[in-house]
Design an enzyme around this catalytic site. Structure first.
Site, PDB file in Angstrom:
ATOM      1  N   SER A 114     -74.073  -0.105  36.503  1.00 42.10           N
ATOM      2  CA  SER A 114     -74.405   0.799  35.392  1.00 42.10           C
ATOM      3  C   SER A 114     -75.805   1.354  35.606  1.00 42.10           C
ATOM      4  CB  SER A 114     -74.367   0.039  34.063  1.00 42.10           C
ATOM      5  OG  SER A 114     -74.870   0.859  33.019  1.00 42.10           O
TER       6      SER A 114
ATOM      7  N   TYR B 178     -76.892  -7.040  29.085  1.00 42.11           N
ATOM      8  CA  TYR B 178     -75.960  -6.211  29.875  1.00 42.11           C
ATOM      9  C   TYR B 178     -76.697  -5.549  31.043  1.00 42.11           C
ATOM     10  CZ  TYR B 178     -72.961  -2.149  30.890  1.00 42.11           C
ATOM     11  OH  TYR B 178     -72.204  -1.184  31.508  1.00 42.11           O
TER      12      TYR B 178
HETATM   13  P1  NAP Z   1     -63.578  -0.338  28.520  1.00 39.93           P
HETATM   14  O1  NAP Z   1     -62.956   0.975  28.226  1.00 39.93           O
HETATM   15  O2  NAP Z   1     -64.136  -1.161  27.403  1.00 39.93           O
HETATM   16  O3  NAP Z   1     -62.531  -1.212  29.362  1.00 39.93           O
HETATM   17  C1  NAP Z   1     -62.886  -2.506  29.750  1.00 39.93           C
HETATM   18  C2  NAP Z   1     -61.805  -3.078  30.643  1.00 39.93           C
HETATM   19  O4  NAP Z   1     -62.255  -4.359  31.100  1.00 39.93           O
HETATM   20  C3  NAP Z   1     -60.497  -3.291  29.933  1.00 39.93           C
HETATM   21  O5  NAP Z   1     -59.460  -3.025  30.841  1.00 39.93           O
HETATM   22  C4  NAP Z   1     -60.530  -4.777  29.581  1.00 39.93           C
HETATM   23  O6  NAP Z   1     -59.260  -5.369  29.476  1.00 39.93           O
HETATM   24  C5  NAP Z   1     -61.256  -5.311  30.796  1.00 39.93           C
HETATM   25  N1  NAP Z   1     -61.892  -6.617  30.582  1.00 39.93           N
HETATM   26  C6  NAP Z   1     -62.812  -6.959  29.659  1.00 39.93           C
HETATM   27  N2  NAP Z   1     -63.156  -8.245  29.798  1.00 39.93           N
HETATM   28  C7  NAP Z   1     -62.415  -8.730  30.833  1.00 39.93           C
HETATM   29  C8  NAP Z   1     -62.306  -9.993  31.445  1.00 39.93           C
HETATM   30  N3  NAP Z   1     -63.036 -11.049  31.030  1.00 39.93           N
HETATM   31  N4  NAP Z   1     -61.429 -10.138  32.480  1.00 39.93           N
HETATM   32  C9  NAP Z   1     -60.677  -9.085  32.899  1.00 39.93           C
HETATM   33  N5  NAP Z   1     -60.753  -7.856  32.357  1.00 39.93           N
HETATM   34  C10 NAP Z   1     -61.613  -7.690  31.325  1.00 39.93           C
HETATM   35  O7  NAP Z   1     -64.791  -0.194  29.554  1.00 39.93           O
HETATM   36  P2  NAP Z   1     -65.214   0.974  30.571  1.00 39.93           P
HETATM   37  O8  NAP Z   1     -66.177   1.849  29.882  1.00 39.93           O
HETATM   38  O9  NAP Z   1     -64.045   1.543  31.269  1.00 39.93           O
HETATM   39  O10 NAP Z   1     -66.079   0.088  31.588  1.00 39.93           O
HETATM   40  C11 NAP Z   1     -65.629  -0.284  32.869  1.00 39.93           C
HETATM   41  C12 NAP Z   1     -66.840  -0.718  33.671  1.00 39.93           C
HETATM   42  O11 NAP Z   1     -67.769   0.360  33.715  1.00 39.93           O
HETATM   43  C13 NAP Z   1     -67.593  -1.900  33.060  1.00 39.93           C
HETATM   44  O12 NAP Z   1     -68.048  -2.763  34.082  1.00 39.93           O
HETATM   45  C14 NAP Z   1     -68.785  -1.236  32.391  1.00 39.93           C
HETATM   46  O13 NAP Z   1     -69.898  -2.095  32.281  1.00 39.93           O
HETATM   47  C15 NAP Z   1     -69.050  -0.085  33.349  1.00 39.93           C
HETATM   48  N6  NAP Z   1     -69.815   1.020  32.765  1.00 39.93           N
HETATM   49  C16 NAP Z   1     -69.308   1.764  31.744  1.00 39.93           C
HETATM   50  C17 NAP Z   1     -70.087   2.777  31.196  1.00 39.93           C
HETATM   51  C18 NAP Z   1     -69.608   3.648  30.063  1.00 39.93           C
HETATM   52  O14 NAP Z   1     -70.418   4.405  29.510  1.00 39.93           O
HETATM   53  N7  NAP Z   1     -68.345   3.595  29.690  1.00 39.93           N
HETATM   54  C19 NAP Z   1     -71.356   3.025  31.710  1.00 39.93           C
HETATM   55  C20 NAP Z   1     -71.832   2.251  32.757  1.00 39.93           C
HETATM   56  C21 NAP Z   1     -71.048   1.246  33.271  1.00 39.93           C
HETATM   57  P3  NAP Z   1     -58.437  -5.468  28.060  1.00 39.93           P
HETATM   58  O15 NAP Z   1     -57.889  -4.082  27.804  1.00 39.93           O
HETATM   59  O16 NAP Z   1     -57.354  -6.452  28.329  1.00 39.93           O
HETATM   60  O17 NAP Z   1     -59.421  -5.888  27.027  1.00 39.93           O
END
Ligand code: NAP
Length: 248
Positions: free
Chosen positions: A143, A157
């Site tokens: 991130s 985080y």
């Molecule tokens: P999201 O929409 O909240 O989706 C999170 C995903 O992770 C879901 O598929 C969830 O599964 C899964 N998950 C959560 N805890 C888990 C665990 N303990 N074991 C296995 N799977 C787990 O998040 P996102 O925004 O797509 O984020 C994906 C990645 O991008 C993350 O690492 C996040 O830190 C990073 N990121 C996101 C942003 C942003 O602005 N969105 C920015 C920087 C970095 P369930 O559906 O089963 O809960």
């Protein structure tokens, strides 16, 4: 030959978008999720409609037995492993460090750091040439928070993603001789459900408008970068921390 990838946290957001795009490129995809099975099944259906194959695999990345089981399941389903997208990650409610309790800190580091390390370890065990693998590629989803620090929101985080960056740098050096490239993407403000889980559903829209590109990014835009890093087009790229953050 069809390539095989395991994507952690592929039921929603960036993981789902990456699964769909890899499906369109003909990959076979292990769709991992933790809780939301219906969403994971929908991801698998989208991979199928895009032209790939998918297998839904439940497991908590912070649980070692689950992680080993996830990798075993993807190899059992598709016969091999060529790539890992180390994507699963969480935030908790925004607050200063002084207000964070132990349970919250523990869970953020367990999922984001221990989970990323365990999944990278299992991928290394299966893809390294000196262990009988054929080489491959890992993309860690870090991130922009790793370099911004996320003060008064979630320094836990941000620190966990700093660890993911350092893992990327070290593991790229460790696994280069084994035919495995290791890179990270550092998304900025991306329009997914993660912001609601931190208590601010409108966070990406509000803060995204203040970035140089004037908007939040989409999960598809991050997926494009991940898929490029996994592809042969990135064959000389390893150890890179690639910002996908609209200039933030
Ligand atoms: P999201 O929409 O909240 O989706 C999170 C995903 O992770 C879901 O598929 C969830 O599964 C899964 N998950 C959560 N805890 C888990 C665990 N303990 N074991 C296995 N799977 C787990 O998040 P996102 O925004 O797509 O984020 C994906 C990645 O991008 C993350 O690492 C996040 O830190 C990073 N990121 C996101 C942003 C942003 O602005 N969105 C920015 C920087 C970095 P369930 O559906 O089963 O809960």
């Amino acid at each position: 030959m069809t390539k095989v990838v395991l994507i952690t946290g592929a039921s929603r957001g960036i993981g789902r978008a990456t699964a769909r795009l890899l499906g369109a490129r003909g990959w076979s995809v292990g769709v991992n999720y933790a809780h939301n099975e219906a969403a994971a099944q929908e991801t698998a259906a989208e991979v199928g409609r895009a032209g790939g194959h998918a297998r839904v695999i439940k497991g908590d990345v912070a649980n070692e037995a689950d992680v080993i089981g996830m990798f075993d399941a993807v190899v059992k389903a598709f016969g091999r492993l060529d790539a890992l997208v180390n994507n699963a990650g969480i935030v908790a409610a925004g607050m200063p460090l002084a207000d964070m309790d132990l349970a919250r800190l523990q869970r953020v580091f367990d999922v984001n750091v221990l989970g990323a390390y365990l999944c990278a370890r299992e991928a290394a065990r299966r893809m390294s040439k000196d262990r009988g693998g054929d080489g491959g590629a890992i993309v860690n989803v870090s991130s922009a928070a790793a370099r911004l620090g996320s003060p008064n929101e979630y320094v836990d985080y941000a620190g966990s993603k700093g660890a993911v960056d350092t893992l990327t740098i070290g593991l790229a050096k460790e696994l280069g001789p084994q035919g495995v490239r290791v890179n990270a993407v550092r998304p900025g403000l991306i329009d997914t459900e993660i912001h609601a889980s931190g208590g601010r559903p409108d966070r990406a829209a509000v803060l995204g408008s203040q970035t140089p590109l004037g908007r939040p990014g989409s999960a598809d835009e991050v997926a494009e970068t991940i898929v490029w890093l996994l592809s042969d087009a990135a064959s000389y790229v390893t150890g890179a921390l690639l910002d996908v953050a609209g200039g933030r």
